[in-house]
Write a protein that holds these residues in place. Sequence first.
Motif, PDB file in Angstrom:
ATOM      1  N   GLN A  63      42.254  37.683 -44.439  1.00 55.86           N
ATOM      2  CA  GLN A  63      42.029  36.921 -45.981  1.00 55.86           C
ATOM      3  C   GLN A  63      41.442  37.587 -46.694  1.00 55.86           C
ATOM      4  OE1 GLN A  63      39.838  33.278 -45.216  1.00 55.86           O
ATOM      5  NE2 GLN A  63      42.242  32.446 -43.783  1.00 55.86           N
ATOM      6  N   THR A  64      40.491  38.761 -46.539  1.00 61.54           N
ATOM      7  CA  THR A  64      40.428  39.377 -47.375  1.00 61.54           C
ATOM      8  C   THR A  64      40.420  40.803 -48.367  1.00 61.54           C
ATOM      9  OG1 THR A  64      37.677  38.955 -47.062  1.00 61.54           O
ATOM     10  CG2 THR A  64      38.051  40.782 -48.176  1.00 61.54           C
ATOM     11  N   LEU A  65      41.773  41.020 -47.606  1.00 62.62           N
ATOM     12  CA  LEU A  65      42.784  42.284 -47.109  1.00 62.62           C
ATOM     13  C   LEU A  65      43.936  41.485 -48.434  1.00 62.62           C
ATOM     14  CD1 LEU A  65      42.397  44.148 -44.215  1.00 62.62           C
ATOM     15  CD2 LEU A  65      41.215  44.559 -46.577  1.00 62.62           C
ATOM     16  N   GLU A  66      44.310  40.586 -47.972  1.00 64.40           N
ATOM     17  CA  GLU A  66      45.761  39.493 -48.129  1.00 64.40           C
ATOM     18  C   GLU A  66      44.639  39.365 -50.301  1.00 64.40           C
ATOM     19  OE1 GLU A  66      48.682  35.767 -47.539  1.00 64.40           O
ATOM     20  OE2 GLU A  66      46.215  35.824 -46.542  1.00 64.40           O
ATOM     21  N   ARG A  67      43.813  38.770 -50.192  1.00 67.58           N
ATOM     22  CA  ARG A  67      43.460  38.467 -51.277  1.00 67.58           C
ATOM     23  C   ARG A  67      43.579  39.473 -52.310  1.00 67.58           C
ATOM     24  NH1 ARG A  67      37.941  37.402 -54.068  1.00 67.58           N
ATOM     25  NH2 ARG A  67      38.659  36.018 -55.986  1.00 67.58           N
ATOM     26  N   ASP A  68      42.862  40.570 -51.378  1.00 71.39           N
ATOM     27  CA  ASP A  68      43.042  41.742 -53.053  1.00 71.39           C
ATOM     28  C   ASP A  68      44.363  42.726 -52.428  1.00 71.39           C
ATOM     29  OD1 ASP A  68      40.221  42.199 -52.761  1.00 71.39           O
ATOM     30  OD2 ASP A  68      39.807  43.358 -50.975  1.00 71.39           O
ATOM     31  N   ARG A  73      50.596  38.494 -45.390  1.00 72.65           N
ATOM     32  CA  ARG A  73      51.046  37.455 -44.655  1.00 72.65           C
ATOM     33  C   ARG A  73      52.470  36.515 -44.552  1.00 72.65           C
ATOM     34  NH1 ARG A  73      50.296  31.992 -43.663  1.00 72.65           N
ATOM     35  NH2 ARG A  73      48.639  31.596 -41.593  1.00 72.65           N
ATOM     36  N   ASP A  74      53.301  36.926 -43.692  1.00 67.33           N
ATOM     37  CA  ASP A  74      54.666  36.121 -43.711  1.00 67.33           C
ATOM     38  C   ASP A  74      54.361  35.255 -42.603  1.00 67.33           C
ATOM     39  OD1 ASP A  74      57.627  35.606 -43.729  1.00 67.33           O
ATOM     40  OD2 ASP A  74      57.959  37.407 -42.831  1.00 67.33           O
TER      41      ASP A  74
END
Length: 132
Positions: A63-68, A73-74
Motif C-alpha cells: 500500500q505504501t509503495l502503491e501510494r508513492d 495493484r490490478d
Amino acid sequence: MAVSDSEALCPYRLVLEHVTSRWGVLVLIELLDRPYRFSELRRAISDYGGRGVSEKMLTQTLQTLERDGLVHRDAQPVIPPRVDYSLTALGREAAEQVRALSQWTHRRMDDVEEARRAYDEARAASQQSRAS
C-alpha cells in the motif's frame, strides 16, 4: 489521506525510507522480474531467508509503495478474486537502483567483513590499552 508532519518536513527522506525499508527493497527487487499475486510475492520474499514477511507487513508495504506511485495493484473482478502487483515506470526505475545497491553489497561483502574485523580489533586493542 492526510499529509503527515514527517511528509511535510522531509518528503524525500520518507520516500527513501519506503524504498529502502526491510520489505520495500525485497518487494521492488522481486517485482522487477514479473508481476506477482500476493501469495506468490510473499513466498518469493520469504525465500530470501530469515523470518518471512507477515501478511499485514506485506499489505502495508504494498500500500505504501502503491501510494508513492511505485507499485500498481490490478484487482480483477473474478471468483475467486485475483489481485496482481507490478511495478510502474517510476517503480521500475527505483527498483533498478535498489537492485544495483543490493548487487554491490553482495559483491563487496568480503571487503565489508574485513573492514569490520579490522575495526573491531583496533577498538578492542584501544580499550585494552586504556584499561592497562
